[in-house]
Design a protein around this motif. Structure first.
Motif, PDB file in Angstrom:
ATOM      1  N   TYR A 129     -20.979  91.424  13.288  1.00 49.96           N
ATOM      2  CA  TYR A 129     -20.154  91.065  12.124  1.00 49.96           C
ATOM      3  C   TYR A 129     -19.878  92.290  11.254  1.00 49.96           C
ATOM      4  CZ  TYR A 129     -18.744  89.170   7.624  1.00 49.96           C
ATOM      5  OH  TYR A 129     -18.057  88.923   6.460  1.00 49.96           O
TER       6      TYR A 129
ATOM      7  N   THR B 270     -15.961  92.493  11.964  1.00 48.48           N
ATOM      8  CA  THR B 270     -15.289  91.535  11.092  1.00 48.48           C
ATOM      9  C   THR B 270     -15.350  91.899   9.612  1.00 48.48           C
ATOM     10  OG1 THR B 270     -15.954  89.854  12.682  1.00 48.48           O
ATOM     11  CG2 THR B 270     -15.091  89.064  10.600  1.00 48.48           C
ATOM     12  N   TYR B 271     -16.467  92.417   9.169  1.00 50.19           N
ATOM     13  CA  TYR B 271     -16.675  92.679   7.739  1.00 50.19           C
ATOM     14  C   TYR B 271     -15.597  93.594   7.148  1.00 50.19           C
ATOM     15  CZ  TYR B 271     -18.757  94.362   3.418  1.00 50.19           C
ATOM     16  OH  TYR B 271     -18.979  94.700   2.112  1.00 50.19           O
TER      17      TYR B 271
ATOM     18  N   TYR C 206     -12.718  91.612   5.942  1.00 51.22           N
ATOM     19  CA  TYR C 206     -13.023  90.551   4.981  1.00 51.22           C
ATOM     20  C   TYR C 206     -12.657  91.005   3.572  1.00 51.22           C
ATOM     21  CZ  TYR C 206     -15.687  87.433   1.969  1.00 51.22           C
ATOM     22  OH  TYR C 206     -16.047  86.557   0.994  1.00 51.22           O
TER      23      TYR C 206
ATOM     24  N   GLU D  66     -10.508  86.222   0.057  1.00 48.04           N
ATOM     25  CA  GLU D  66     -10.683  85.243   1.134  1.00 48.04           C
ATOM     26  C   GLU D  66     -11.913  84.381   0.853  1.00 48.04           C
ATOM     27  OE1 GLU D  66     -11.877  85.356   5.872  1.00 48.04           O
ATOM     28  OE2 GLU D  66     -10.948  87.124   4.971  1.00 48.04           O
ATOM     29  N   GLY D  67     -12.992  85.015   0.410  1.00 45.32           N
ATOM     30  CA  GLY D  67     -14.205  84.281   0.060  1.00 45.32           C
ATOM     31  C   GLY D  67     -13.977  83.324  -1.095  1.00 45.32           C
TER      32      GLY D  67
ATOM     33  N   GLY E  56     -19.168  87.901   2.746  1.00 45.09           N
ATOM     34  CA  GLY E  56     -18.562  86.979   3.704  1.00 45.09           C
ATOM     35  C   GLY E  56     -19.542  86.403   4.706  1.00 45.09           C
TER      36      GLY E  56
END
Length: 175
Positions: free
Chosen positions: A39, A43-44, A47, A51-52, A128
């Motif tokens: 992650y 992905t991080y 992020y 979005e969060g 996230g």
């Protein structure tokens, strides 16, 4: 009992440390180390906190109400989520006043439980690795309150200092 006091104090500090580590694992790192390694490597970087925020629940009792009213959610999931958030913070409400006299103030302990919960929720929002939910903070703070109640119940059942006997009354009665 006095001879065991230093041992109990050290043991309680170790319990608090273990509790905080377990709490961090359960709240922030639910997945495997491999998942988080992947992650944060991939992905991080994509992020965003925005979005969060879109996924977050800022409305008090919305998630609790959803769990209560939803027929589609598994009962085991509902109970583990709601009850789990409460149970997770009970040790905090018990251990803090046991270890630090400054934490014998109910408001201070509740504030500490709330702030610790806020820290975890904000960490989830910023990284996230979870979803910010104000209801989690409500349930966590409730767990802290239950821990405080348990502490004071046990404290009243097992007083720290022995009750002083009334020596004047005992010596005034004739033998």
């Amino acid at each position: 009992m006095q001879a065991y006091k230093p041992f109990i104090k050290k043991f309680s500090w170790v319990l608090l440390l273990i509790f905080l580590l377990v709490l961090t694992k359960v709240i922030l790192f639910k997945g495997s180390p491999r998942y988080y390694k992947n992650y944060f490597r991939t992905t991080y970087h994509n992020y965003t906190v925005a979005e969060g925020k879109r996924k977050a629940n800022f409305k008090p009792f919305a998630t609790i109400k959803l769990f209560y009213e939803s027929r589609r959610l598994n009962m085991e999931y509902k109970v583990s989520n709601l009850l789990g958030n409460i149970l997770l913070f009970i040790p905090l409400g018990f251990l803090l006043p046991l270890l630090v006299k400054r934490f014998r103030n109910v408001f201070v302990i509740l504030l500490t439980g709330f702030l610790l919960s806020l820290f975890y929720e904000c960490t989830q929002l910023v990284t996230g690795i979870g979803v910010f939910d104000v209801d989690d903070m409500i349930l966590n703070t409730t767990g802290t309150l239950i821990g405080i109640i348990i502490f004071y119940i046990l404290k009243s059942l097992f007083p720290n200092k022995p009750q002083a006997t009334n020596n004047i009354a005992a010596s005034a009665t004739p033998n």
